[in-house]
Design an enzyme around this catalytic site. Structure first.
Site, PDB file in Angstrom:
ATOM      1  CG  ASN A  28      -2.278  -1.422   1.112  1.00 35.30           C
ATOM      2  OD1 ASN A  28      -2.580  -1.371  -0.524  1.00 35.30           O
ATOM      3  ND2 ASN A  28      -2.674  -1.639   1.986  1.00 35.30           N
ATOM      4  NE  ARG A  97     -11.878   1.836  -3.501  1.00 36.65           N
ATOM      5  CZ  ARG A  97     -12.250   2.421  -4.226  1.00 36.65           C
ATOM      6  NH1 ARG A  97     -12.989   1.549  -5.399  1.00 36.65           N
ATOM      7  NH2 ARG A  97     -13.267   3.145  -4.006  1.00 36.65           N
ATOM      8  N   PRO A 127     -16.942   4.807  -1.729  1.00 35.58           N
ATOM      9  CG  PRO A 127     -18.683   6.155  -0.230  1.00 35.58           C
ATOM     10  CD  PRO A 127     -17.865   5.014  -0.124  1.00 35.58           C
ATOM     11  CB  ILE A 128     -13.718   8.036  -4.665  1.00 34.66           C
ATOM     12  CG1 ILE A 128     -14.334   8.564  -6.061  1.00 34.66           C
ATOM     13  CG2 ILE A 128     -12.846   6.753  -4.482  1.00 34.66           C
ATOM     14  CD1 ILE A 128     -13.338   8.687  -7.046  1.00 34.66           C
ATOM     15  CG  ASP A 129     -17.507  10.734  -0.315  1.00 35.64           C
ATOM     16  OD1 ASP A 129     -17.403   9.837  -0.274  1.00 35.64           O
ATOM     17  OD2 ASP A 129     -18.006  11.257   0.603  1.00 35.64           O
ATOM     18  CG  ASP A 309      -5.913  -3.922   5.143  1.00 38.63           C
ATOM     19  OD1 ASP A 309      -6.780  -3.738   4.819  1.00 38.63           O
ATOM     20  OD2 ASP A 309      -5.322  -3.428   4.714  1.00 38.63           O
ATOM     21  CB  ILE A 331     -12.565   0.160   7.649  1.00 37.09           C
ATOM     22  CG1 ILE A 331     -11.935   0.039   8.871  1.00 37.09           C
ATOM     23  CG2 ILE A 331     -12.219   0.987   6.391  1.00 37.09           C
ATOM     24  CD1 ILE A 331     -11.613   1.357   9.937  1.00 37.09           C
TER      25      ILE A 331
HETATM   26  N1  EPU Z   1     -14.431   5.944   2.586  1.00 37.91           N
HETATM   27  C1  EPU Z   1     -15.637   6.737   1.773  1.00 37.91           C
HETATM   28  N2  EPU Z   1     -15.111   8.091   1.498  1.00 37.91           N
HETATM   29  C2  EPU Z   1     -13.980   8.534   0.983  1.00 37.91           C
HETATM   30  C3  EPU Z   1     -13.477   7.306   1.161  1.00 37.91           C
HETATM   31  C4  EPU Z   1     -13.150   6.308   1.977  1.00 37.91           C
HETATM   32  O1  EPU Z   1     -16.586   6.701   2.539  1.00 37.91           O
HETATM   33  O2  EPU Z   1     -13.960   9.381  -0.686  1.00 37.91           O
HETATM   34  C5  EPU Z   1     -14.645   4.858   3.272  1.00 37.91           C
HETATM   35  C6  EPU Z   1     -14.737   3.770   2.301  1.00 37.91           C
HETATM   36  O3  EPU Z   1     -15.945   3.453   1.754  1.00 37.91           O
HETATM   37  C7  EPU Z   1     -14.346   3.063   4.080  1.00 37.91           C
HETATM   38  C8  EPU Z   1     -13.751   3.698   4.666  1.00 37.91           C
HETATM   39  O4  EPU Z   1     -13.659   4.917   4.274  1.00 37.91           O
HETATM   40  O5  EPU Z   1     -15.733   2.951   3.837  1.00 37.91           O
HETATM   41  C9  EPU Z   1     -11.646   3.713   4.996  1.00 37.91           C
HETATM   42  O6  EPU Z   1     -11.483   3.897   3.248  1.00 37.91           O
HETATM   43  P1  EPU Z   1      -9.908   4.815   3.407  1.00 37.91           P
HETATM   44  O7  EPU Z   1     -10.281   5.337   1.949  1.00 37.91           O
HETATM   45  O8  EPU Z   1      -8.970   4.389   4.154  1.00 37.91           O
HETATM   46  O9  EPU Z   1      -9.296   3.200   2.572  1.00 37.91           O
HETATM   47  P2  EPU Z   1      -8.321   2.870   1.343  1.00 37.91           P
HETATM   48  O10 EPU Z   1      -7.927   4.195   0.688  1.00 37.91           O
HETATM   49  O11 EPU Z   1      -9.769   3.098  -0.121  1.00 37.91           O
HETATM   50  C10 EPU Z   1      -6.788   1.456   2.291  1.00 37.91           C
HETATM   51  C11 EPU Z   1      -6.104   0.479   1.619  1.00 37.91           C
HETATM   52  C12 EPU Z   1      -6.727  -1.137   2.092  1.00 37.91           C
HETATM   53  C13 EPU Z   1      -6.945  -0.522   3.274  1.00 37.91           C
HETATM   54  C14 EPU Z   1      -7.393   0.695   3.282  1.00 37.91           C
HETATM   55  C15 EPU Z   1      -8.283   0.697   5.092  1.00 37.91           C
HETATM   56  C16 EPU Z   1      -4.831   0.458  -1.002  1.00 37.91           C
HETATM   57  C17 EPU Z   1      -4.433   0.531  -2.270  1.00 37.91           C
HETATM   58  N3  EPU Z   1      -6.003   0.527  -0.652  1.00 37.91           N
HETATM   59  O12 EPU Z   1      -7.935   1.855   1.317  1.00 37.91           O
HETATM   60  O13 EPU Z   1      -6.410  -1.914   1.694  1.00 37.91           O
HETATM   61  O14 EPU Z   1      -8.324  -1.436   3.679  1.00 37.91           O
HETATM   62  O15 EPU Z   1      -7.340   1.933   2.962  1.00 37.91           O
HETATM   63  O16 EPU Z   1      -6.810   0.705   6.173  1.00 37.91           O
HETATM   64  O17 EPU Z   1      -4.072   1.441   0.056  1.00 37.91           O
HETATM   65  C18 EPU Z   1      -5.846  -4.158   1.367  1.00 37.91           C
HETATM   66  O18 EPU Z   1      -4.633  -3.578   1.134  1.00 37.91           O
HETATM   67  O19 EPU Z   1      -6.306  -5.161   1.090  1.00 37.91           O
HETATM   68  C19 EPU Z   1      -6.871  -3.037   0.971  1.00 37.91           C
HETATM   69  C20 EPU Z   1      -8.037  -3.129   0.700  1.00 37.91           C
END
Ligand code: EPU
Length: 418
Positions: A28, A97, A127-129, A309, A331
């Site tokens: 990551n 992602r 979401p990526i809002d 994770d 999460i």
């Molecule tokens: N969320 C929102 N809106 C957003 C962004 C996130 O509602 O704009 C919510 C997500 O839906 C989720 C929570 O916030 O419920 C956490 O999302 P986050 O953005 O922190 O996670 P991510 O960036 O999508 C990264 C890792 C994941 C890991 C999570 C949490 C990467 C590429 N992915 O995901 O890794 O689980 O942080 O630590 O860095 C994995 O390695 O298996 C994996 C899924």
């Protein structure tokens, strides 16, 4: 690269694991670092790059942008000097992602990006809002048509941005774009994951002005240009956790090397609570045979809390513990697909949105099971090692997305796996 491409992993369970295993560099981190290189005007050299599928896909996307990438073993030399902007409308974008880090990086560099929405593990809604709100706060306009997102700015201007949730992805994406925003940006309620510190230390070597990564308030002073750098990526804390859990489940005496123990304190303290005998050094964790395990409860949380994770791999170990273990997943409420597969192997796990209850003390038996996502796959590998008989894990490609040489690493410590 990525030699272990067969789509089924076969494990003959019941072998005792013994010896040493070395953790690779962090998935990551590297998946954020690679897109960020498009912001550099000079060559970037990365050491210890893990041999995983996500890295290969990101390299292809960099090449799509006319960035030259040369691999020499686990070293990558990346030359973005002749980069040309193109829309990232390539199917590879939807395979992971982290392709969304091209949004922040290309927006910063070119003030424009048009690309497909990212893919990644199916863990329920993702979401990526918060990313998009952050870009808007910096002055960008967003247009979404179906699966295509277009982000444009005449100029990026620093702002104070509060994240409603400490999202890893949003923190990184805003940090990337803000490197080229005029003036000062602050991200409040920023995520504190070690991967964010790793990326910011690389960007700072390139001339960025980022302070506070690893805390809940990150400040970025915009600059006009980023130069090249040499960077060593931090060890993968989730891979480390996976091998430590596997050793707790089936180990006689296993040392997991290249670990930053502070990154996995939430895991190691839970394992100790379960009765796992551990010794921690400055860069290793040694796991001794731990036959008697107690049930524990966990709640997943952003770093430094218990990592979502590692929730799935730990579930496999919990099937061996005496009593009921409860998992609250805060999460990704739907990250429980591994439970169905573990139940096929003889586990007794109840699960619903947001939580699972593992009734422990159920021996596992081998059968055909399916990896539905990366960490589900890791959980199934551990379960296969624990199980009586042969386990066939289908859709193993999910596992190769994030675990460098998992089959050979486990074989080297005594697993019968191919
Ligand atoms: N969320 C929102 N809106 C957003 C962004 C996130 O509602 O704009 C919510 C997500 O839906 C989720 C929570 O916030 O419920 C956490 O999302 P986050 O953005 O922190 O996670 P991510 O960036 O999508 C990264 C890792 C994941 C890991 C999570 C949490 C990467 C590429 N992915 O995901 O890794 O689980 O942080 O630590 O860095 C994995 O390695 O298996 C994996 C899924």
């Amino acid at each position: 690269m990525v030699k272990e491409m067969e789509d089924i992993i076969r494990i003959k369970g019941g072998r005792k694991l013994k010896g040493e295993v070395t953790v690779s560099s962090c998935k990551n981190s590297v998946v954020a670092i690679l897109p960020s290189v498009v912001m550099a005007s000079e060559i970037v050299k990365l050491y210890d790059v893990p041999d995983i599928k996500d890295v290969q896909i990101l390299i292809k996307l960099l090449e799509f942008l006319n960035v030259k990438v040369r691999a020499d073993g686990d070293e990558l030399t990346i030359d973005p000097t002749n980069i040309t902007y193109v829309d990232l409308l390539d199917d590879d974008v939807m395979k992971l992602r982290a392709s969304y880090y091209f949004m922040g990086a290309l927006l910063g560099r070119f003030k424009h990006v048009r690309m497909y929405s990212p893919g990644g593990c199916n863990l329920g809604p993702r979401p990526i809002d918060l990313h998009l709100k952050g870009f808007e706060a910096l002055g960008a306009r967003i247009k979404q048509e179906g699966n295509i997102i277009e982000i444009t700015a005449d100029e990026l201007l620093g702002d104070d941005i509060y994240l409603d949730f400490a999202s890893v992805g949003a923190t990184i994406n805003i940090m990337l774009a803000a490197c080229f925003a005029r003036g000062r940006t602050t991200i409040e309620n920023a995520a504190k994951e070690p991967e964010i510190i790793d990326l910011s230390s690389m960007l700072n070597k390139m001339g960025a002005q980022i302070r506070g990564a690893g805390t809940s308030e990150i400040t970025i002073h915009g600059v006009n240009r980023l130069k090249g750098c040499i960077h060593d990526i931090i060890p993968d804390r989730i891979e480390a956790g996976t091998y430590i859990i596997a050793a707790a489940a089936c180990g006689e005496d296993v040392t997991v090397n290249n670990v930053i123990p502070q990154h996995i304190e939430a895991l190691t303290s839970k394992l100790e609570e379960m009765g796992v005998k551990l010794e921690q050094g400055s860069d290793y964790v040694r796991v001794y045979e731990s036959p008697e395990l107690k049930a524990v409860d966990i709640i997943t949380q952003p770093f430094p809390g218990f990592a979502t994770d590692l929730q799935q791999p730990l579930t496999s170990l919990m099937t061996k513990a005496k009593g009921d273990s409860k998992i609250e997943e805060t999460i990704y409420a739907e990250r429980f697909k591994h439970c169905h597969e573990l139940n096929q192997m003889g586990a007794n796990i109840e699960y619903r949105t947001g939580e699972s209850l593992v009734h422990g003390g159920t021996p596992l038996h081998g059968t055909d099971i399916f990896a539905t996502d990366l960490r589900c796959g890791a959980a199934l590998v551990i379960a296969g090692l624990m199980a009586d008989g042969e386990t066939f894990i289908h859709n193993a490609y999910h596992i190769y997305r994030g675990y460098d040489s998992i089959v050979s690493k486990l074989r080297a410590i005594g697993a019968e796996i191919e």
